[in-house]
Design a protein around this motif. Structure first.
Motif, PDB file in Angstrom:
ATOM      1  N   LEU A 141       5.470   6.829  -3.885  1.00 15.91           N
ATOM      2  CA  LEU A 141       5.972   7.017  -2.523  1.00 15.91           C
ATOM      3  C   LEU A 141       5.170   6.158  -1.552  1.00 15.91           C
ATOM      4  N   GLY A 142       5.854   5.441  -0.675  1.00 17.64           N
ATOM      5  CA  GLY A 142       5.164   4.517   0.232  1.00 17.64           C
ATOM      6  C   GLY A 142       4.461   3.435  -0.557  1.00 17.64           C
ATOM      7  N   CYS A 143       5.215   2.820  -1.473  1.00 18.44           N
ATOM      8  CA  CYS A 143       4.611   1.895  -2.457  1.00 18.44           C
ATOM      9  C   CYS A 143       4.156   0.590  -1.839  1.00 18.44           C
ATOM     10  N   ASP A 176      13.043   6.800   2.964  1.00 18.07           N
ATOM     11  CA  ASP A 176      12.001   7.553   3.648  1.00 18.07           C
ATOM     12  C   ASP A 176      11.394   8.561   2.667  1.00 18.07           C
ATOM     13  N   ALA A 177      10.078   8.582   2.614  1.00 16.78           N
ATOM     14  CA  ALA A 177       9.394   9.495   1.688  1.00 16.78           C
ATOM     15  C   ALA A 177       9.573  10.954   2.075  1.00 16.78           C
ATOM     16  N   THR A 178      10.135  11.219   3.249  1.00 14.97           N
ATOM     17  CA  THR A 178      10.435  12.612   3.613  1.00 14.97           C
ATOM     18  C   THR A 178      11.861  13.014   3.187  1.00 14.97           C
ATOM     19  N   GLY A 189      -0.160   6.849  -2.268  1.00 16.14           N
ATOM     20  CA  GLY A 189      -1.416   6.192  -1.909  1.00 16.14           C
ATOM     21  C   GLY A 189      -1.408   5.728  -0.463  1.00 16.14           C
ATOM     22  N   GLU A 190      -2.349   6.219   0.320  1.00 21.23           N
ATOM     23  CA  GLU A 190      -2.479   5.800   1.714  1.00 21.23           C
ATOM     24  C   GLU A 190      -1.148   5.900   2.449  1.00 21.23           C
ATOM     25  N   LEU A 191      -0.447   6.972   2.197  1.00 15.49           N
ATOM     26  CA  LEU A 191       0.855   7.207   2.842  1.00 15.49           C
ATOM     27  C   LEU A 191       0.809   8.370   3.823  1.00 15.49           C
TER      28      LEU A 191
HETATM   29  C1  LIG Z   1      -1.034   1.790   4.063  1.00 13.02           C
HETATM   30  S1  LIG Z   1       0.430   1.311   3.308  1.00 13.02           S
HETATM   31  C2  LIG Z   1       0.131   1.837   1.636  1.00 13.02           C
HETATM   32  C3  LIG Z   1       0.986   1.092   0.640  1.00 13.02           C
HETATM   33  C4  LIG Z   1       0.687   1.386  -0.835  1.00 13.02           C
HETATM   34  N1  LIG Z   1       0.825   2.786  -1.159  1.00 13.02           N
HETATM   35  C5  LIG Z   1      -0.674   0.878  -1.195  1.00 13.02           C
HETATM   36  O1  LIG Z   1      -1.591   1.716  -1.275  1.00 13.02           O
HETATM   37  O2  LIG Z   1      -0.813  -0.326  -1.361  1.00 13.02           O
HETATM   38  C6  LIG Z   1       1.586   2.509   3.881  1.00 13.02           C
HETATM   39  C7  LIG Z   1       3.006   2.270   3.411  1.00 13.02           C
HETATM   40  O3  LIG Z   1       3.764   3.430   3.707  1.00 13.02           O
HETATM   41  C8  LIG Z   1       5.034   3.009   4.142  1.00 13.02           C
HETATM   42  N2  LIG Z   1       5.610   4.121   4.897  1.00 13.02           N
HETATM   43  C9  LIG Z   1       5.208   4.624   6.082  1.00 13.02           C
HETATM   44  N3  LIG Z   1       5.952   5.677   6.422  1.00 13.02           N
HETATM   45  C10 LIG Z   1       6.840   5.860   5.418  1.00 13.02           C
HETATM   46  C11 LIG Z   1       7.870   6.801   5.163  1.00 13.02           C
HETATM   47  N4  LIG Z   1       8.150   7.791   6.007  1.00 13.02           N
HETATM   48  N5  LIG Z   1       8.581   6.674   4.030  1.00 13.02           N
HETATM   49  C12 LIG Z   1       8.321   5.680   3.147  1.00 13.02           C
HETATM   50  N6  LIG Z   1       7.364   4.770   3.327  1.00 13.02           N
HETATM   51  C13 LIG Z   1       6.621   4.857   4.445  1.00 13.02           C
HETATM   52  C14 LIG Z   1       4.788   1.741   4.916  1.00 13.02           C
HETATM   53  O4  LIG Z   1       5.961   0.969   5.009  1.00 13.02           O
HETATM   54  C15 LIG Z   1       3.691   1.091   4.064  1.00 13.02           C
HETATM   55  O5  LIG Z   1       4.254   0.269   3.081  1.00 13.02           O
END
Ligand SMILES: C[S@@+](CC[C@H](N)C(=O)[O-])C[C@H]1O[C@@H](n2cnc3c(N)ncnc32)[C@H](O)[C@@H]1O
Length: 245
Positions: free
Chosen positions: A57-59, A99-101, A116-118
């Motif tokens: 999620l949030g890859c 959207d991850a939600t 990760g970091e999401l």
């Molecule tokens: C800090 S980056 C982390 C990316 C990856 N997980 C990594 O560690 O390399 C945050 C990511 O979350 C995504 N993001 C933010 N809000 C999101 C949401 N509601 N649903 C899906 N993706 C989301 C952003 O587009 C971004 O790619």
């Protein structure tokens, strides 16, 4: 690199479009995400069945992908940002723009869910937790890392980190940081017994990396800072937990 903080609100997802060229630069704006991806992948055991699925999620641009090679998962990545997903696809990730939600995947499809970091980027992180747990099959594994909702974290991850030359200003909104006790409780509500531990970059490797940054020198292969456990989850922490079903 445009200074996203000057022209977009904090945590605006369009910052990832501005920074699209940074994802796969080992010493670029997302350098620490590379270190964290390696540490996150270390929490993922090899798959125990054919066709095992890992939902990321949030890859982002798929930085987890190289660290999953040989573990036997099909890697599906969900993200809002198309420019990042294009890069993830080029690294072998099956991508879903969403959207991850509100993840458009069926209940119980995943052997592993990674976030990760999401969570610290999503206004409703509880909805992401609900989705992560919904996606897991019984016995499936949740792995995550995020930033804590503490004064120390706001100091380190925003006030100090954003003064470093490579860290994008405005990438975090500290109001979204996630209290680790609330996260553990929310996961428990959805059937995942999450264990958390604080982590940080190992100091010698981090100092060598910062020195190279100042000198404009590239990091030699194999010399990126390692992420190591630390005594407190007060800043950055990892979580790992199994879904009981
Ligand atoms: C800090 S980056 C982390 C990316 C990856 N997980 C990594 O560690 O390399 C945050 C990511 O979350 C995504 N993001 C933010 N809000 C999101 C949401 N509601 N649903 C899906 N993706 C989301 C952003 O587009 C971004 O790619």
């Amino acid at each position: 690199m445009r200074d996203a903080g000057l022209s977009l609100p904090r945590n605006d997802p369009r910052q990832y479009d501005d920074l699209a060229g940074e994802w796969w630069r080992p010493d670029g704006a997302f350098a620490m995400l590379h270190w964290l991806a390696e540490a996150r992948a270390a929490m993922v055991p090899p798959a125990t069945r054919p066709d095992a699925l890992l939902v990321d999620l949030g890859c982002g641009a798929g930085l987890l992908a190289p660290h999953l090679v040989g573990k036997g998962y099909r890697h599906v990545g969900v993200d809002l940002t198309r420019s990042a997903l294009n890069q993830a696809a080029a690294h072998g990730v099956t991508v879903v723009n969403g959207d991850a939600t509100r993840v458009p995947l069926v209940d119980g499809c995943a052997d592993v869910v990674a976030a990760g970091e999401l969570l610290e980027h999503v206004p409703d992180w509880r909805a992401v937790v609900a989705q992560a747990c919904r996606l897991l099959r019984p016995g499936g594994l949740l792995v995550l890392d995020t930033l804590n909702d503490t004064a120390l974290c706001r100091l380190v991850a925003v006030r100090i980190a954003e003064r470093l030359p490579t860290v994008p200003r405005g990438i975090h909104d500290p109001r979204l940081f996630v209290d680790h006790r609330e996260l553990v409780a929310e996961c428990a509500r959805h059937g995942v017994d999450l264990r958390v531990r604080g982590v940080r970059p190992a100091v010698p490797g981090l100092l060598r990396w910062l020195l190279r940054q100042v000198r404009g020198a590239a990091t030699p292969p194999g010399q990126t800072p390692r992420i190591v456990p630390t005594g407190s989850p007060a800043v950055l922490y990892q979580g790992r937990g199994v879904y009981g079903g």
